[in-house]
Design an enzyme around this catalytic site. Structure first.
Site, PDB file in Angstrom:
ATOM      1  N   HIS A 197      -7.698 -20.587  11.025  1.00 54.90           N
ATOM      2  CA  HIS A 197      -9.023 -21.049  10.614  1.00 54.90           C
ATOM      3  C   HIS A 197      -9.742 -19.989   9.787  1.00 54.90           C
ATOM      4  O   HIS A 197     -10.268 -20.292   8.700  1.00 54.90           O
ATOM      5  CB  HIS A 197      -9.876 -21.410  11.826  1.00 54.90           C
ATOM      6  CG  HIS A 197     -11.309 -21.635  11.456  1.00 54.90           C
ATOM      7  ND1 HIS A 197     -11.742 -22.757  10.783  1.00 54.90           N
ATOM      8  CD2 HIS A 197     -12.396 -20.831  11.604  1.00 54.90           C
ATOM      9  CE1 HIS A 197     -13.041 -22.648  10.543  1.00 54.90           C
ATOM     10  NE2 HIS A 197     -13.461 -21.497  11.040  1.00 54.90           N
ATOM     11  N   GLY A 237      -0.842   6.384   1.535  1.00 59.38           N
ATOM     12  CA  GLY A 237      -1.649   7.594   1.434  1.00 59.38           C
ATOM     13  C   GLY A 237      -2.880   7.593   2.320  1.00 59.38           C
ATOM     14  O   GLY A 237      -3.205   8.605   2.962  1.00 59.38           O
ATOM     15  N   ASP A 277      -7.917  -7.355   0.141  1.00 58.38           N
ATOM     16  CA  ASP A 277      -7.201  -7.359   1.418  1.00 58.38           C
ATOM     17  C   ASP A 277      -8.060  -6.680   2.468  1.00 58.38           C
ATOM     18  O   ASP A 277      -8.797  -5.741   2.180  1.00 58.38           O
ATOM     19  CB  ASP A 277      -5.840  -6.657   1.302  1.00 58.38           C
ATOM     20  CG  ASP A 277      -5.956  -5.140   1.347  1.00 58.38           C
ATOM     21  OD1 ASP A 277      -5.834  -4.557   2.445  1.00 58.38           O
ATOM     22  OD2 ASP A 277      -6.168  -4.529   0.276  1.00 58.38           O
ATOM     23  N   CYS A 290      -9.133 -27.106  12.854  1.00 55.11           N
ATOM     24  CA  CYS A 290     -10.302 -27.989  12.771  1.00 55.11           C
ATOM     25  C   CYS A 290      -9.905 -29.461  12.634  1.00 55.11           C
ATOM     26  O   CYS A 290     -10.660 -30.341  13.053  1.00 55.11           O
ATOM     27  CB  CYS A 290     -11.181 -27.565  11.598  1.00 55.11           C
ATOM     28  SG  CYS A 290     -11.951 -25.938  11.828  1.00 55.11           S
ATOM     29  N   CYS A 326     -14.108 -27.966   7.514  1.00 57.85           N
ATOM     30  CA  CYS A 326     -12.843 -27.266   7.319  1.00 57.85           C
ATOM     31  C   CYS A 326     -11.651 -28.203   7.508  1.00 57.85           C
ATOM     32  O   CYS A 326     -11.656 -29.076   8.381  1.00 57.85           O
ATOM     33  CB  CYS A 326     -12.746 -26.092   8.297  1.00 57.85           C
ATOM     34  SG  CYS A 326     -11.262 -25.072   8.053  1.00 57.85           S
ATOM     35  N   ASP A 340       0.851  -1.190   0.000  1.00 56.22           N
ATOM     36  CA  ASP A 340       0.000   0.000   0.000  1.00 56.22           C
ATOM     37  C   ASP A 340       0.889   1.245   0.000  1.00 56.22           C
ATOM     38  O   ASP A 340       1.942   1.266   0.638  1.00 56.22           O
ATOM     39  CB  ASP A 340      -0.887  -0.016   1.249  1.00 56.22           C
ATOM     40  CG  ASP A 340      -2.064   0.939   1.155  1.00 56.22           C
ATOM     41  OD1 ASP A 340      -1.879   2.039   0.610  1.00 56.22           O
ATOM     42  OD2 ASP A 340      -3.149   0.581   1.627  1.00 56.22           O
ATOM     43  N   CYS A 376      -8.434 -26.960   8.009  1.00 56.02           N
ATOM     44  CA  CYS A 376      -7.315 -26.203   8.567  1.00 56.02           C
ATOM     45  C   CYS A 376      -6.723 -26.935   9.771  1.00 56.02           C
ATOM     46  O   CYS A 376      -7.354 -27.837  10.339  1.00 56.02           O
ATOM     47  CB  CYS A 376      -7.768 -24.794   8.971  1.00 56.02           C
ATOM     48  SG  CYS A 376      -8.668 -24.719  10.540  1.00 56.02           S
ATOM     49  N   ASP A 390      -2.403   8.371  -3.687  1.00 57.32           N
ATOM     50  CA  ASP A 390      -3.642   9.038  -4.063  1.00 57.32           C
ATOM     51  C   ASP A 390      -4.167   9.836  -2.884  1.00 57.32           C
ATOM     52  O   ASP A 390      -3.642   9.757  -1.778  1.00 57.32           O
ATOM     53  CB  ASP A 390      -4.691   8.024  -4.523  1.00 57.32           C
ATOM     54  CG  ASP A 390      -5.130   7.109  -3.396  1.00 57.32           C
ATOM     55  OD1 ASP A 390      -4.248   6.530  -2.734  1.00 57.32           O
ATOM     56  OD2 ASP A 390      -6.343   6.977  -3.156  1.00 57.32           O
TER      57      ASP A 390
END
Length: 364
Positions: A347, A81, A263, A321, A316, A78, A318, A136
């Site tokens: 998770h 700004g 994001d 889990c 899930c 980023d 992950c 910007d």
């Protein structure tokens, strides 16, 4: 036809992709191996915060952002700004916005700083980011028409200077095809015609992709109309990035409009605050672009989970889990143990990478 991947200096980034915010070169509570284990393909860092600590010079001397973080996959940066704008909006006495850029006092030590379009691009190059953003001027939705007009005029003028500096950095660094992609940011507030004008003027300059940010979420948590309009006024063959669009439902909607990367701090912040995401039965495999309400929120601190043997989400895969119960997660949070934050964050991010996979299927 939407792009399906980005060829970057750090490798190929499949699209769509969700990028956790590693604002200060860390996704809080996780390391690079954790991120890889839940399918994260790229990260977002922030120039302003990294300039403050540890400093761009330090990171550059250590080989750049990838070596510094131990993360060899793509990194977006980023421009900083929005953070300076937010600082000045909260306390105008700390600085000003002029044709040359942002002039402000550092929140940490009160030192006077200047963030110009040229400095922003030069520093992003030194960090070694794969995708860099033009500096910007953001506005608040409540700002009047003259303020919105000034924002567009400065954003376009700065975008031209950013593009010139981007070319200069390529020449002096001799990076050639290894150059980072450069994205322009479309402004215009809540005025559709002003936003269209900004997008067209940016396209005349020419960028590798375009971003939309500011205040994309309305008072009721819904996406504002400008999110959809942004995709109508930017080239369909180029990647589009959504800054700060975060809930799973809003992410799916934005993807249906034509956004490719996203994001937001929401999934990681919610995880640390004991708010875990759960797909409703059948999701994400049965989602289409019209789906809504496909996520439930499990507040793991609730006493009903003290003896709950089930995983956070049965569907899930992950690490949390696969191995641990809701009861154990409740216990860890009661202890305020760092393992709770780590597992919960992994998770929630896996919820997003599974959503990206489904969006990819819908676009095929």
């Amino acid at each position: 036809m939407r792009p399906t991947e980005l060829l970057l200096q750090s490798g190929v980034l499949p699209l769509p992709a969700f990028l956790p915010d590693g604002t200060r070169a860390v996704v809080r509570t996780l390391d690079s191996a954790d991120l890889e284990s839940v399918g994260i393909k790229a990260l977002m860092v922030n120039l302003l915060h990294l300039s403050s600590s540890p400093g761009v010079n330090s990171i550059s001397s250590l080989g750049g952002i990838h070596d510094f973080m131990g993360w060899q996959a793509p990194v977006m940066c980023d421009s900083g700004g929005f953070q300076v704008y937010s600082l000045l909006r909260e306390n105008p006495s700390l600085g000003s916005i002029g044709s040359g850029g942002f002039s402000y006092k550092s929140a940490s030590d009160g030192k006077k700083e200047m963030l110009s379009p040229e400095k922003s691009i030069e520093k992003q190059f030194r960090l070694g980011a794969d995708i860099v953003f033009c500096l910007d001027v953001c506005t608040h939705p409540e700002d009047d028409a003259p303020a919105q007009r000034r924002s567009v005029e400065l954003t376009v003028a700065w975008a031209k200077r950013c593009k010139e500096e981007w070319h200069r950095q390529i020449r002096i660094r001799k990076v050639g095809h290894q150059a980072p992609l450069l994205y322009g940011i479309v402004q215009g507030g809540s005025d559709p015609e002003l936003r269209r004008e900004c997008a067209l003027r940016l396209q005349e300059i020419g960028f590798d992709g375009y971003g939309y940010g500011g205040w994309p979420i309305g008072a009721g948590g819904e996406l504002v109309g400008a999110v959809g309009q942004f995709c109508e006024i930017t080239p369909d063959e180029l990647p589009r990035h959504a800054l700060g669009i975060g809930s799973p439902e809003n992410t799916l909607t934005a993807a249906s409009f034509g956004f490719d990367t996203f994001d937001c701090v929401m999934p990681t912040r919610d995880a640390r605050h004991k708010r875990l995401y759960i797909y409703k039965p059948g999701a994400p495999a049965n989602l289409d672009f019209t789906s809504r309400g496909f996520i439930d929120y499990l507040h793991i601190q609730d006493t009903k989970y003290i003896r709950d043997k089930s995983p956070v989400d049965e569907s899930c895969d992950c690490p949390c889990c696969r191995r641990y119960s809701r009861a154990y997660m409740h216990h860890l949070f009661q202890l305020n143990d760092s393992v709770a934050h780590r597992l919960a964050t992994m998770h929630n991010l896996r919820v997003y990478t599974r959503l990206m996979a489904r969006i990819c299927e819908l676009r095929a």
